[in-house]
Motif scaffolding. Sequence first.
Motif, PDB file in Angstrom:
ATOM      1  N   LEU A 132       0.794  -1.131   0.071  1.00  0.00           N
ATOM      2  CA  LEU A 132       0.064   0.082  -0.020  1.00  0.00           C
ATOM      3  C   LEU A 132       0.859   1.362  -0.254  1.00  0.00           C
ATOM      4  O   LEU A 132       0.524   2.181  -0.722  1.00  0.00           O
ATOM      5  N   GLY A 133       1.894   1.173   0.775  1.00  0.00           N
ATOM      6  CA  GLY A 133       3.016   2.230   0.799  1.00  0.00           C
ATOM      7  C   GLY A 133       3.560   2.568  -0.615  1.00  0.00           C
ATOM      8  O   GLY A 133       3.658   3.628  -0.989  1.00  0.00           O
ATOM      9  N   LEU A 134       3.990   1.735  -1.455  1.00  0.00           N
ATOM     10  CA  LEU A 134       4.346   1.594  -2.642  1.00  0.00           C
ATOM     11  C   LEU A 134       3.237   2.158  -3.661  1.00  0.00           C
ATOM     12  O   LEU A 134       3.548   3.072  -4.599  1.00  0.00           O
ATOM     13  N   ILE A 135       2.085   1.569  -3.559  1.00  0.00           N
ATOM     14  CA  ILE A 135       1.071   2.071  -4.377  1.00  0.00           C
ATOM     15  C   ILE A 135       0.739   3.526  -4.234  1.00  0.00           C
ATOM     16  O   ILE A 135       0.486   4.404  -5.163  1.00  0.00           O
ATOM     17  N   GLY A 136       0.621   3.753  -2.934  1.00  0.00           N
ATOM     18  CA  GLY A 136       0.188   5.246  -2.639  1.00  0.00           C
ATOM     19  C   GLY A 136       1.253   6.270  -2.458  1.00  0.00           C
ATOM     20  O   GLY A 136       1.062   7.456  -2.282  1.00  0.00           O
ATOM     21  N   THR A 157       6.196   2.644   3.802  1.00  0.00           N
ATOM     22  CA  THR A 157       6.862   1.344   3.158  1.00  0.00           C
ATOM     23  C   THR A 157       8.141   1.259   3.987  1.00  0.00           C
ATOM     24  O   THR A 157       8.461  -0.077   4.300  1.00  0.00           O
ATOM     25  N   GLY A 158       8.866   2.188   4.413  1.00  0.00           N
ATOM     26  CA  GLY A 158      10.019   1.843   5.106  1.00  0.00           C
ATOM     27  C   GLY A 158       9.771   1.402   6.627  1.00  0.00           C
ATOM     28  O   GLY A 158      10.406   0.568   6.960  1.00  0.00           O
ATOM     29  N   ILE A 159       8.901   1.815   7.136  1.00  0.00           N
ATOM     30  CA  ILE A 159       8.316   1.333   8.382  1.00  0.00           C
ATOM     31  C   ILE A 159       8.123   0.082   8.411  1.00  0.00           C
ATOM     32  O   ILE A 159       8.400  -1.013   9.330  1.00  0.00           O
ATOM     33  N   ALA A 160       7.190  -0.446   7.401  1.00  0.00           N
ATOM     34  CA  ALA A 160       6.805  -1.778   7.157  1.00  0.00           C
ATOM     35  C   ALA A 160       7.968  -2.783   7.002  1.00  0.00           C
ATOM     36  O   ALA A 160       7.997  -3.820   7.390  1.00  0.00           O
TER      37      ALA A 160
END
Length: 84
Positions: free
Chosen positions: A44-48, A54-57
């Motif tokens: 979701l971080g990459l898409i959004g 993304t880094g935290i995930a």
Amino acid sequence: MSENNQWEERSATGKPMVPATPRDVVHIRAASFILVFCFAMAVLGLIGHFPVLTGIAVVVAVVTVIDMVLAVRRQKRRNVGEAG
């Protein structure tokens, strides 16, 4: 019972099962869920276009994998306990 009077459980394939503690089992199962959640958040971080999410995930996923590896190592080092 084996020849040296110790119970040994075997899986359906005939491999000896590793003794486990409830703590290790919880670590492995909870970590599996967390990894799925981290993967979803990273996607979701990459898409959004949210690089922080993304880094935290990714960081949480790496910490979770390390915890799983340590739990598996603790589990393999034990010589007694419930097979599971």
